[in-house]
Design an enzyme around this catalytic site. Sequence first.
Site, PDB file in Angstrom:
ATOM      1  N   ALA A  98     -31.341  53.568   1.291  1.00  0.00           N
ATOM      2  CA  ALA A  98     -30.304  54.096   2.178  1.00  0.00           C
ATOM      3  C   ALA A  98     -30.918  54.652   3.461  1.00  0.00           C
ATOM      4  O   ALA A  98     -31.983  55.276   3.428  1.00  0.00           O
ATOM      5  CB  ALA A  98     -29.510  55.181   1.463  1.00  0.00           C
ATOM      6  N   ASN A  99     -30.242  54.406   4.576  1.00  0.00           N
ATOM      7  CA  ASN A  99     -30.685  54.948   5.861  1.00  0.00           C
ATOM      8  C   ASN A  99     -30.265  56.407   5.981  1.00  0.00           C
ATOM      9  O   ASN A  99     -29.267  56.821   5.407  1.00  0.00           O
ATOM     10  CB  ASN A  99     -30.018  54.170   7.008  1.00  0.00           C
ATOM     11  CG  ASN A  99     -30.708  52.845   7.265  1.00  0.00           C
ATOM     12  OD1 ASN A  99     -31.924  52.795   7.451  1.00  0.00           O
ATOM     13  ND2 ASN A  99     -29.944  51.769   7.254  1.00  0.00           N
TER      14      ASN A  99
ATOM     15  N   THR B   8     -35.533  43.808   1.380  1.00  0.00           N
ATOM     16  CA  THR B   8     -35.458  45.275   1.364  1.00  0.00           C
ATOM     17  C   THR B   8     -35.729  45.777  -0.055  1.00  0.00           C
ATOM     18  O   THR B   8     -36.498  46.724  -0.257  1.00  0.00           O
ATOM     19  CB  THR B   8     -34.080  45.761   1.859  1.00  0.00           C
ATOM     20  OG1 THR B   8     -33.855  45.223   3.165  1.00  0.00           O
ATOM     21  CG2 THR B   8     -34.009  47.265   1.918  1.00  0.00           C
TER      22      THR B   8
ATOM     23  N   ASP C 224     -25.245  44.217   9.427  1.00  0.00           N
ATOM     24  CA  ASP C 224     -25.487  45.602   9.044  1.00  0.00           C
ATOM     25  C   ASP C 224     -24.297  46.040   8.189  1.00  0.00           C
ATOM     26  O   ASP C 224     -23.435  45.221   7.832  1.00  0.00           O
ATOM     27  CB  ASP C 224     -25.594  46.469  10.316  1.00  0.00           C
ATOM     28  CG  ASP C 224     -26.336  47.765  10.089  1.00  0.00           C
ATOM     29  OD1 ASP C 224     -27.511  47.845  10.437  1.00  0.00           O
ATOM     30  OD2 ASP C 224     -25.738  48.728   9.547  1.00  0.00           O
TER      31      ASP C 224
ATOM     32  N   LYS D 178     -29.471  49.710  18.198  1.00  0.00           N
ATOM     33  CA  LYS D 178     -28.382  49.621  17.222  1.00  0.00           C
ATOM     34  C   LYS D 178     -27.066  49.466  17.968  1.00  0.00           C
ATOM     35  O   LYS D 178     -26.885  50.050  19.043  1.00  0.00           O
ATOM     36  CB  LYS D 178     -28.324  50.910  16.376  1.00  0.00           C
ATOM     37  CG  LYS D 178     -27.642  50.716  15.047  1.00  0.00           C
ATOM     38  CD  LYS D 178     -28.603  50.062  14.067  1.00  0.00           C
ATOM     39  CE  LYS D 178     -28.016  49.875  12.712  1.00  0.00           C
ATOM     40  NZ  LYS D 178     -29.009  49.353  11.765  1.00  0.00           N
TER      41      LYS D 178
ATOM     42  N   GLY E  89     -25.016  47.632  -4.411  1.00  0.00           N
ATOM     43  CA  GLY E  89     -24.618  46.625  -3.429  1.00  0.00           C
ATOM     44  C   GLY E  89     -25.703  45.559  -3.369  1.00  0.00           C
ATOM     45  O   GLY E  89     -26.389  45.281  -4.359  1.00  0.00           O
TER      46      GLY E  89
HETATM   47  P1  NAD Z   1     -23.807  47.540   0.300  1.00  0.00           P
HETATM   48  O1  NAD Z   1     -22.662  47.941   1.151  1.00  0.00           O
HETATM   49  O2  NAD Z   1     -23.946  46.105  -0.118  1.00  0.00           O
HETATM   50  O3  NAD Z   1     -23.806  48.414  -1.053  1.00  0.00           O
HETATM   51  C1  NAD Z   1     -23.600  49.795  -1.083  1.00  0.00           C
HETATM   52  C2  NAD Z   1     -23.123  50.114  -2.496  1.00  0.00           C
HETATM   53  O4  NAD Z   1     -23.082  51.524  -2.645  1.00  0.00           O
HETATM   54  C3  NAD Z   1     -21.724  49.591  -2.819  1.00  0.00           C
HETATM   55  O5  NAD Z   1     -21.747  48.900  -4.060  1.00  0.00           O
HETATM   56  C4  NAD Z   1     -20.873  50.857  -2.897  1.00  0.00           C
HETATM   57  O6  NAD Z   1     -19.803  50.751  -3.789  1.00  0.00           O
HETATM   58  C5  NAD Z   1     -21.918  51.863  -3.380  1.00  0.00           C
HETATM   59  N1  NAD Z   1     -21.587  53.256  -3.121  1.00  0.00           N
HETATM   60  C6  NAD Z   1     -21.005  53.801  -2.037  1.00  0.00           C
HETATM   61  N2  NAD Z   1     -20.886  55.125  -2.199  1.00  0.00           N
HETATM   62  C7  NAD Z   1     -21.411  55.434  -3.404  1.00  0.00           C
HETATM   63  C8  NAD Z   1     -21.588  56.625  -4.141  1.00  0.00           C
HETATM   64  N3  NAD Z   1     -21.172  57.806  -3.673  1.00  0.00           N
HETATM   65  N4  NAD Z   1     -22.190  56.549  -5.354  1.00  0.00           N
HETATM   66  C9  NAD Z   1     -22.604  55.379  -5.864  1.00  0.00           C
HETATM   67  N5  NAD Z   1     -22.463  54.207  -5.205  1.00  0.00           N
HETATM   68  C10 NAD Z   1     -21.866  54.239  -3.995  1.00  0.00           C
HETATM   69  O7  NAD Z   1     -25.116  48.039   1.055  1.00  0.00           O
HETATM   70  P2  NAD Z   1     -26.596  47.455   0.938  1.00  0.00           P
HETATM   71  O8  NAD Z   1     -26.769  46.339   1.918  1.00  0.00           O
HETATM   72  O9  NAD Z   1     -26.944  47.252  -0.492  1.00  0.00           O
HETATM   73  O10 NAD Z   1     -27.438  48.678   1.541  1.00  0.00           O
HETATM   74  C11 NAD Z   1     -27.573  49.886   0.801  1.00  0.00           C
HETATM   75  C12 NAD Z   1     -28.168  50.968   1.692  1.00  0.00           C
HETATM   76  O11 NAD Z   1     -29.423  50.529   2.196  1.00  0.00           O
HETATM   77  C13 NAD Z   1     -27.322  51.276   2.942  1.00  0.00           C
HETATM   78  O12 NAD Z   1     -27.464  52.648   3.246  1.00  0.00           O
HETATM   79  C14 NAD Z   1     -27.978  50.453   4.023  1.00  0.00           C
HETATM   80  O13 NAD Z   1     -27.790  51.024   5.320  1.00  0.00           O
HETATM   81  C15 NAD Z   1     -29.438  50.523   3.623  1.00  0.00           C
HETATM   82  N6  NAD Z   1     -30.235  49.386   4.072  1.00  0.00           N
HETATM   83  C16 NAD Z   1     -29.867  48.116   3.743  1.00  0.00           C
HETATM   84  C17 NAD Z   1     -30.644  47.061   4.169  1.00  0.00           C
HETATM   85  C18 NAD Z   1     -30.283  45.629   3.819  1.00  0.00           C
HETATM   86  O14 NAD Z   1     -31.101  44.744   4.075  1.00  0.00           O
HETATM   87  N7  NAD Z   1     -29.120  45.361   3.243  1.00  0.00           N
HETATM   88  C19 NAD Z   1     -31.809  47.287   4.922  1.00  0.00           C
HETATM   89  C20 NAD Z   1     -32.165  48.604   5.222  1.00  0.00           C
HETATM   90  C21 NAD Z   1     -31.370  49.644   4.789  1.00  0.00           C
END
Ligand code: NAD
Length: 332
Positions: free
Chosen positions: A247-248, A137, A110, A78, A170
């Site tokens: 979420a991680n 995912t 990321d 990472k 998201g």
């Molecule tokens: P993203 O940044 O696109 O979306 C995250 C969303 O969560 C945003 O809309 C934000 O406003 C919302 N948010 C933040 N805090 C919040 C809260 N307290 N309550 C409600 N909503 C809240 O992220 P993503 O790409 O959709 O990824 C989501 C999670 O999954 C992250 O933890 C990421 O590390 C993990 N993840 C993502 C992937 C991927 O392929 N994108 C892969 C593995 C893990």
Amino acid sequence: MLITDEPRPPGYEQVVSFKDDDFYAIIAIHSTRLGPALGGCRIQPYLTPAAAMLDALRLSKAMTYKSSLAGLWFGGGKMVVMADRPTRETMLRVGEAVNYFNGRYITAEDFGTSLADITIASEVTPHVKRVDGSALTALGVLAAIKAAVQFRGEWGDSIDGVPIWVQGLGKVGMALVDTLVRLEHHTNVYVTDLIEERVTQACAAGAHRLNEADRKFAAIYVPCAMGQVVHAGNVHGLTHSIICGAANNQLADASLATTLHANDVLWCPDFLVNAGGVICAAHETADGYDQAGAEAMAEGLGECLRNVLEMAKEGKTTPLDIAEALAEARLV
Ligand code: NAD
């Protein structure tokens, strides 16, 4: 750029910091036992270098476990950058830092970086994956939710009608909600997000807004926002039957897996459930992207979780213990 080999905790292969004017980054390589260490580049305004280091260490180890459990031939690494946002200059330095490992570390998008940002880094390094893994995912998370529901057996074999709370709309959360309401015709999907327009958009598609007070009524909690959503302060108040999301680092510390287990909450290990992202990156080839292969593997995460849950039940232990043991078993 000042490059420093940092002290590495037991079990980690290499941890290196990169410092320059207005640039501070860490690349942690947890393991290359199964192949080059694959893991995204995260950009965040960490308050201290120690906070950035902690994130790099935890996330790189989780990447090793994800690839191992998913059956991929990649290791775990990472990169974290202490910054408010990615600029062109930052991303060029990211590329330079990645080159330091000559291919032992491969970066990708990321939290805090986009495909466009990674494309800038690729101007200086070939060691990048340029795919957006969020749809895959979401596919893996859905497969895992279905497996957890079947294992739990409270509602028969189907997720139909079981109240699901998706926290975070998201890239992953919105794709999941879209699939649940549009393709699975699920009528009991509840959503929250800090961004009001995203909640409105999901509700227009057929989901429902979830009020703070009603959260406990969601049988399935799907964290798709930030990490550490389970902590000492809330663990005994979580009454969901299943917690299974993208979420991680969902647990503030690993001992909470035992507390959830004792409270009869089925917590599905995050690094297994959300491996769709790394599966996507691993299926980027020199000629393009093997979509069918990647989708089949992401769907397979359901089966992988089912095995973990059965083994945990048999061994009277937590799914986390089993998932970690299975991931470690491929590394010897
Ligand atoms: P993203 O940044 O696109 O979306 C995250 C969303 O969560 C945003 O809309 C934000 O406003 C919302 N948010 C933040 N805090 C919040 C809260 N307290 N309550 C409600 N909503 C809240 O992220 P993503 O790409 O959709 O990824 C989501 C999670 O999954 C992250 O933890 C990421 O590390 C993990 N993840 C993502 C992937 C991927 O392929 N994108 C892969 C593995 C893990």
